[in-house]
Design an enzyme around this catalytic site. Structure first.
Site, short mmCIF file in Angstrom:
data_model
loop_
_atom_site.label_atom_id
_atom_site.label_comp_id
_atom_site.label_asym_id
_atom_site.label_seq_id
_atom_site.Cartn_x
_atom_site.Cartn_y
_atom_site.Cartn_z
N GLU A 175 0.82 -1.21 0.00
CA GLU A 175 0.00 0.00 0.00
C GLU A 175 0.86 1.26 0.00
O GLU A 175 0.59 2.22 0.72
CB GLU A 175 -0.97 -0.05 1.19
N HIS A 409 -18.96 -8.05 5.25
CA HIS A 409 -17.58 -7.65 5.51
C HIS A 409 -16.95 -8.58 6.54
O HIS A 409 -17.51 -8.75 7.63
CB HIS A 409 -17.51 -6.20 6.01
N HIS A 410 -15.85 -9.20 6.18
CA HIS A 410 -15.09 -10.02 7.11
C HIS A 410 -13.71 -9.41 7.30
O HIS A 410 -12.78 -9.73 6.57
CB HIS A 410 -14.91 -11.45 6.58
N GLU A 411 -13.58 -8.53 8.28
CA GLU A 411 -12.23 -8.07 8.65
C GLU A 411 -11.67 -9.15 9.58
O GLU A 411 -12.31 -9.50 10.56
CB GLU A 411 -12.30 -6.71 9.36
N HIS A 479 -9.05 -7.51 0.67
CA HIS A 479 -8.15 -6.37 0.95
C HIS A 479 -6.96 -6.88 1.76
O HIS A 479 -7.07 -7.86 2.49
CB HIS A 479 -8.89 -5.29 1.73
N GLU A 480 -5.83 -6.22 1.58
CA GLU A 480 -4.57 -6.62 2.24
C GLU A 480 -4.18 -8.06 1.90
O GLU A 480 -3.52 -8.74 2.69
CB GLU A 480 -4.63 -6.44 3.77
N GLU A 498 -7.81 -5.57 -3.31
CA GLU A 498 -7.21 -4.24 -3.12
C GLU A 498 -5.72 -4.39 -3.42
O GLU A 498 -5.29 -4.16 -4.55
CB GLU A 498 -7.48 -3.77 -1.69
N GLU A 504 -8.80 4.90 0.29
CA GLU A 504 -8.82 5.12 1.74
C GLU A 504 -7.65 6.00 2.21
O GLU A 504 -7.80 6.76 3.16
CB GLU A 504 -8.79 3.78 2.48
C1 NOJ Z 1 -8.60 -1.65 5.30
C2 NOJ Z 1 -9.43 -1.77 4.07
O1 NOJ Z 1 -8.66 -1.48 2.93
C3 NOJ Z 1 -10.61 -0.84 4.19
O2 NOJ Z 1 -11.36 -0.84 3.01
C4 NOJ Z 1 -11.43 -1.24 5.39
O3 NOJ Z 1 -12.47 -0.30 5.56
C5 NOJ Z 1 -10.58 -1.27 6.65
N1 NOJ Z 1 -9.40 -2.03 6.44
C6 NOJ Z 1 -11.33 -1.89 7.80
O4 NOJ Z 1 -11.53 -3.25 7.58
CA CA Z 2 -6.15 -1.52 2.74
#
Ligand code: NOJ
Ligand code: CA
Length: 700
Positions: A175, A409-411, A479-480, A498, A504
């Site tokens: 990133e 959403h799965h963080e 993402h990540e 991503e 962001e």
């Molecule tokens: C980083 C992600 O790129 C973003 O889109 C997300 O909102 C945040 N993490 C929280 O999960």
């Molecule tokens: Ca990110």
């Protein structure tokens, strides 16, 4: 053609303990590129690449080092060469064009060590008109069963100190903003070239990531990446400044090993795309072509998605992911800033339904956010427990009634072990509520501790999630994650990722400079679609955070153009419905733009400077054009020769208004409607950091 293809019979070869170098070559189908393969007197394999007879890669070593065993690197003799020619056309489920031609010549080389352990080793080349791909193969044989790769020793000997568009090598993040320097100036430790990114793992000053975009002084464009990254770590590159050579290096695991393989095995393809036109780099489909066809049999659930989300409002600080931060134990909620409430989600669902969007992403809907950031612990999120102010059953009913889908959403906060363990439960929970798409996230250091985002373990995890999601009929946007390598051909439900610096960053860092989006297509997006999340209309962010100096570094018109220039079948309208309500005339473009294409024409391109792309929608006859500039104001003229001759069209142009400027006057746009035909040449003025978006439809 193979020049010395059948020169050696097997018998002759066994005797041929060579005292001289041997060389073979193969031209691409129309002889634009040429690959040479050689074995020197010590049996060291090398390849070289030419474009229109100009050297692109000087003879460069090939090989792989193993743990507790000699490297595959020297002492080889030629056993056989199998060559073949392929010319096929296939249809991606979602893509930049309906039909993709895959035309190449292949040279499969089998080598054997002349001395004990006398192992066999394969190198497979595919020679395309737009470049080459090659991979190593480890045949099953006595003495090679399970083995550990400790490094890959692929060299890319460049002809000079080219201009490079690069980000620092790192095991855990990509990133970064891009740097444009000579290769000799690469220094991944220099604060001018690198920024602190959470969970980053810097490892060498001279390391860069791929896709690496290069430009030579005599106007050749060279792109180096990989295709079909499966069961192997990501490849990064070390720059040897003295001789302009790049050397592969693989992302290690917790023990410092690189890959655990069992013969028969193969590496991903190493790709070198080359042209004297920057446009051709973007038009290349080589990376996709080097991936396997779809492993997903029933693809009917895979669809392009334009979506809104409870997302930007958290990034700009209007609301929070976290409920508990504002909840006092035992008491009623006090003025919570929690974004993902039932009411707010309904507001987004209404807006999405009214304007024809397919999905609404909701972040911060579940427990765990009060405990997630930077803690490096397991079981923070269980992916099935909503916060008390988020009524998922009611929202699922409401979404269905409105004809819009919620996006899950799965963080994971990097706790990948927890996620793996809970994946089936989490996917079943989604299906129970009619949710068919998930955004996954891997913020933070990975668990298992010591593993890296771009190592073999995580590469395998990401594939496992895509495979499992497919069995549930679920689309994935990660993402990540590791940066893509065309694997969306094989797992078309893995619709976007991503894996680069997205929108962001404009909300809470120094942001993405105006040139950023002119570089992304030449770098990160070479591997696959990106969930960049364009569409920010309130460019100045002090509205949300009084006193804030940072802002989105584009004009509003450029935000619209990004829907065309940054390819993805998943496109977010990232700003808030309230913001769009104020500018419905400009929002019209986001409503109308397609996310899945019949045809793509790259009209103009120069990495770091400008881009113009025209695309025809797959579902209809309309064309959309995006043109963008870096920090320079510029004129561009666009001949519409791709339109059908003799037909009349209406074009709606969303332009930077006179005086627009990304910094001083970013929201000044104007909309012009005019008649055009294939003979029209549009003259565009792009503001500094500006752009133009155009929708062309046939007249009735
Ligand atoms: C980083 C992600 O790129 C973003 O889109 C997300 O909102 C945040 N993490 C929280 O999960
Ligand atoms: Ca990110």
């Amino acid at each position: 053609m193979l020049v010395r293809k059948w020169l050696f019979s097997l018998g002759g070869l066994l005797l041929a303990v060579s005292s001289f170098a041997q060389q073979w070559q193969m031209n691409s189908p129309t002889a634009v590129t040429r690959m040479e393969f050689s074995l020197d007197e010590r049996g060291i394999p090398r390849y070289a690449l030419y474009y229109k007879e100009k050297p692109v890669i000087y003879p460069s070593e090939l090989g792989v080092s193993l743990k507790d065993a000699p490297a595959f690197s020297r002492g080889f003799q030629m056993v056989s060469i199998d060559s073949s020619y392929t010319d096929e056309t296939w249809q991606p489920v979602l893509g930049e064009e309906k039909n993709i031609r895959n035309r190449y010549k292949e040279m499969k080389i089998t080598l054997r060590e002349q001395l004990a352990p006398a192992r066999s080793f394969n190198i497979i080349f595919r020679v395309f008109d737009d470049g080459i791909g090659f991979r190593y193969g480890f045949p099953k044989q006595a003495g090679l069963d399970d083995f550990i790769v400790t490094e890959e020793n692929t060299a890319f000997r460049l002809t000079a100190d080219h201009k490079a568009f690069w980000i620092p090598g790192d095991y855990d993040t990509n990133e970064f903003p891009y740097n444009t320097t000579r290769l000799s100036e690469v220094d991944a430790s220099d604060p001018r070239f690198t920024q602190h990114i959470h969970a980053m793992t810097f490892y060498a000053k001279n390391a860069v990531q791929t896709p690496l975009m290069l430009k030579t002084d005599d106007g050749l464009y060279i792109n180096i990446h990989e295709a079909a990254l499966v069961n192997y770590p990501a490849m990064q590159l070390l720059v040897n400044k003295k001789d302009h050579a790049l050397q592969s290096t693989l992302v290690p695991d917790a023990l410092g090993n690189k890959a655990y393989l069992q013969a028969p095995a193969q590496t991903p393809w190493r790709t070198i795309i080359v042209s004297d036109q920057a446009k051709d780099i973007l038009a290349s489909r080589m990376i996709l072509n080097l991936n396997e066809p779809s492993a997903v049999k029933n693809t009917s659930f895979i669809k392009p998605v334009k979506y809104l989300g409870i997302w930007w409002e958290m990034h700009v600080g209007k609301s929070t992911w976290d409920l508990a931060a504002t909840q006092v134990a035992g008491e009623k909620l006090k003025e919570s800033k929690h974004g993902a409430t039932t009411e707010r989600t309904k507001f987004y669902l209404d807006f999405a339904a009214k304007h024809g969007f397919q999905g609404v992403l909701v972040e911060g809907w579940n427990t765990g956010w009060e405990d997630w950031f930077g803690k490096w612990k397991e079981d923070v999120f269980d992916f099935v427990t909503p916060y008390p102010d988020y009524d998922i059953a009611e929202l699922s009913r409401y979404a269905k009634e409105k004809g819009v889908e919620l996006i899950m959403h799965h963080e994971t906060s990097g706790a990948v072990t927890s996620y793996d363990r809970r994946l089936d439960t989490a996917f079943r929970f989604m299906k129970q509520y009619g949710i068919n798409a998930v955004k996954t996230g891997y913020v933070g250091k990975v668990i298992p501790r010591g593993e890296h985002h771009d190592g073999q373990w995580m590469v395998n995890h990401i594939k496992r999630v895509a495979e499992k999601a497919a069995t549930y009929g679920i689309m994935v946007n990660s993402h990540e994650s590791v940066r893509p390598t065309g694997l969306h051909r094989t797992y078309p439900n893995y619709i976007a990722a991503e894996a680069a610096r997205g929108m962001e960053y404009n909300a809470w860092s120094s942001g993405n400079p105006p040139e950023h989006e002119t570089i992304l297509p030449f770098t990160r997006i070479m591997g696959g679609p990106m969930d960049y999340t364009p569409g920010i209309f309130r460019i100045k962010l002090d509205y949300w955070q009084p006193g804030k100096k940072e802002q989105v570094q584009t004009t509003l018109a450029k935000q619209l153009a990004l829907y065309v220039t940054l390819y993805s079948p998943l496109q977010m309208a990232a700003d808030l419905p309230e913001v769009y309500e104020e500018k419905m005339d400009a929002f019209q473009f986001i409503k109308e733009v397609s996310a899945d294409w019949d045809t793509t024409v790259i009209l103009a391109a120069e990495p770091g400077e400008y881009l113009a792309i025209a695309r025809k929608e797959k579902a209809g006859k309309d064309w959309f054009i995006g043109a963008i500039s870096d920090e320079q104001k510029r004129e561009m003229s666009i001949p519409l020769t791709f339109l059908e001759k003799g037909k009349k069209y209406t074009a709606v142009l969303y332009k930077d208004a006179p005086g627009a400027h990304w910094k001083d006057n970013p929201e000044a746009y104007s909309i012009e409607k005019r008649k055009v035909t294939a003979r029209t040449e549009l003259k565009l003025t792009l503001a500094a950091g500006g752009g133009c978006a155009i929708h062309i439809s046939e007249e009735e």
